[in-house]
Write a protein that holds these residues in place. Structure first.
Motif, PDB file in Angstrom:
ATOM      1  N   GLU A 110       3.273   3.489   6.655  1.00 15.45           N
ATOM      2  CA  GLU A 110       2.148   2.957   5.880  1.00 15.45           C
ATOM      3  C   GLU A 110       1.003   2.824   6.851  1.00 15.45           C
ATOM      4  OE1 GLU A 110       4.647  -0.259   3.307  1.00 15.45           O
ATOM      5  OE2 GLU A 110       2.490  -0.617   3.425  1.00 15.45           O
ATOM      6  N   VAL A 139      -4.329  11.458   2.355  1.00 17.42           N
ATOM      7  CA  VAL A 139      -3.158  10.828   2.964  1.00 17.42           C
ATOM      8  C   VAL A 139      -2.152  10.495   1.871  1.00 17.42           C
ATOM      9  CG1 VAL A 139      -2.380   8.788   4.204  1.00 17.42           C
ATOM     10  CG2 VAL A 139      -4.476   9.931   4.900  1.00 17.42           C
ATOM     11  N   PHE A 140      -0.894  10.852   2.086  1.00 18.15           N
ATOM     12  CA  PHE A 140       0.106  10.682   1.043  1.00 18.15           C
ATOM     13  C   PHE A 140       1.171   9.659   1.411  1.00 18.15           C
ATOM     14  CE2 PHE A 140      -2.080  14.580   0.255  1.00 18.15           C
ATOM     15  CZ  PHE A 140      -2.320  14.511  -1.116  1.00 18.15           C
ATOM     16  N   ILE A 141       0.726   8.615   2.102  1.00 17.55           N
ATOM     17  CA  ILE A 141       1.576   7.442   2.313  1.00 17.55           C
ATOM     18  C   ILE A 141       0.754   6.225   1.860  1.00 17.55           C
ATOM     19  CG2 ILE A 141       3.023   8.363   4.181  1.00 17.55           C
ATOM     20  CD1 ILE A 141       1.145   6.940   6.175  1.00 17.55           C
ATOM     21  N   PRO A 142       1.425   5.110   1.587  1.00 20.11           N
ATOM     22  CA  PRO A 142       0.693   3.950   1.074  1.00 20.11           C
ATOM     23  C   PRO A 142      -0.240   3.350   2.127  1.00 20.11           C
ATOM     24  CG  PRO A 142       3.060   3.728   0.784  1.00 20.11           C
ATOM     25  CD  PRO A 142       2.857   4.868   1.703  1.00 20.11           C
TER      26      PRO A 142
END
Lengths: 252, 204
Positions: A46, A73-76
């Motif tokens: 994250e 961005v593909f994360i929290p």
């Protein structure tokens, strides 16, 4: 099993990353979006952006940073700093952030936690607690960037935060922050054991053993670090490998 | 064209972003005619079960979803979207769901921290095209306090371990549901989004 999380934190002022960063692969080390992409590829679980922009007028630059990050961005990721109202929360979340982090406004007005959790869901609401040990050995919560002691006892405040509907606690030890001597493990463990929501340990990481201590001895669900990653002392992968070798459940 | 069902629930732009990255044409809307014309639908969402159903009802979206399921169009429910596919939810009192899948949604009963937040690995139980290229042990990002309990266990495609067995992926014919957030699960999430996109292309 659920993995322990490693979370780099980026301080952003006027849309630029503040702490000096120098990675070969990054074209513009001051660009928060470039850096967020880099950490995503590096395996960060994250990200947290802390907006330390002083002037109110320039706050919109953060919205733009959030929008661009969400596209790439593909994360929290969580945004903290300067969020004072439900409208502020809505603006940041709509721009694409997954969570907002609040400290001072949460203490001044607990309804903000309750309302925020009701409208956006508990999982969106991270309450940051800045803790400092007093002469009697108790921890007290500070606000306004650590300048004002509220006199609130941290453990009971943490429990209250949970009861109000917060989804996570971002716990920073003001005594340890910047020392590179490791997290305040006593504080971290006390809070983590007192609440049933996840706790993110913050403040004091100087080496990889400190990450291990915070996650295992401090019983935190996530370890936040800034300078050890930003200055390239260690990469996220090195940190993760270290923890895996020591038997911690980590996402590779 | 993939339709992302907009029913006013939380941050759904990341689902759109992930579809764009995968190169899949998509539209986020609550317009009935547009959704009817789509070749596949995604029901995203975070938040409470009861409110979610109310919002679907208010926008007249329930028959649109039911039609899509009957027509054989691929439908993917994400997180709350997965929960809503079931008959009942027990969040702020019992309320009715879409009833597309048999079963109920209940609060997690675990000694671990709630919400279940973070990356957890899948245990794949049954094969499904939605998990093509995903291996046992691959990590996905979860954020939830409730979980689905399907009556028919054979629809469970994958689970994860959080002190109890959490239903992570379900699939029944053209209906798919994931408890985690593929749009926030980095590379593994993109693979799953691609798989859904391929199912939609195949159907259309």
């Amino acid at each position: 099993m659920l993995k322990k999380r490693i979370i780099p934190c980026l301080d952003v002022r006027d849309g630029r990353v503040v702490k000096g960063i120098n990675f070969v692969d990054i074209k513009d080390a001051g660009d928060p979006v470039e850096l967020a992409k880099f950490y995503d590829q590096e395996g960060a679980d994250e990200l947290i952006f802390l907006d330390i922009t002083a002037s109110h007028e320039k706050r919109d630059t953060m919205i733009e940073v959030v929008k661009q990050t969400a596209k790439q961005v593909f994360i929290p990721f969580t945004v903290g700093g300067g969020i004072k109202s439900i409208d502020d929360m809505r603006n940041i979340l709509r721009a694409g952030a997954d969570k907002v982090s609040i400290n001072t406004p949460a203490i001044l007005n607990k309804k903000l936690i309750t309302e925020g959790a009701k409208i956006f869901g508990s999982q969106c609401i991270v309450v940051a607690i800045d803790a400092k040990k007093n002469e009697n050995g108790n921890y007290e919560a500070y606000i306004n960037g650590g300048r004002v002691n509220t006199g609130l006892e941290v453990i009971s405040w943490a429990k209250e935060v949970e009861a109000c509907g917060a989804g996570e606690i971002l716990l920073t030890s003001m005594d340890c922050d910047g020392t590179k001597d490791g997290y305040d493990l006593e504080l971290t463990r006390l809070v983590s054991e007192a609440v049933s929501i996840p706790v993110i340990a913050s403040g004091g990481v100087g080496n990889l053993e400190h990450l291990y201590e915070g996650l295992v001895e401090g019983k935190a669900q996530a370890a936040l670090a800034a300078s050890i990653f930003h200055y390239g002392t260690y990469s996220i992968r090195e940190g993760k490998q270290y923890l895996i070798d020591k038997g911690v459940d980590i996402r590779w | 064209m993939i339709g992302i069902i907009d029913y006013g629930r939380g941050n759904i732009s990341s689902v759109e972003t992930a579809l764009n990255k995968g190169g899949f044409e998509n539209i986020t809307t609550d317009n009935h005619d547009i959704l009817r014309k789509c070749d596949g639908l995604i029901l995203p969402g975070v938040g409470a079960f009861k409110d979610g159903m109310k919002d679907l009802e208010k926008r007249g979206l329930i028959p649109i979803i039911e039609e899509a399921v009957k027509s054989g169009k691929p439908l993917l429910g994400i997180c709350l979207g997965l929960h809503l596919l079931f008959e009942f939810g027990e969040e702020n009192g019992v309320s009715a769901g879409l009833g597309i899948l048999e079963g109920r949604v209940e609060r997690l009963t675990t000694s671990f921290k709630i919400p279940h937040i973070g990356w957890n690995d899948l245990k794949i139980i049954n094969p499904s095209p939605i998990l093509d290229g995903i291996e046992d042990g691959d990590d996905f990002y979860f954020v939830h306090s409730y979980q689905a309990h399907p009556v028919d266990k054979s629809i469970i495609i994958a689970t994860c371990d959080y002190g109890l067995e959490v239903v992570a992926v379900v699939s029944k014919e053209n209906v798919f549901g994931v408890q985690f957030h593929p749009e926030k699960s980095s590379i593994n999430g993109m693979i799953l989004i691609q798989n859904f996109g391929k199912l939609v292309s195949k159907w259309s």
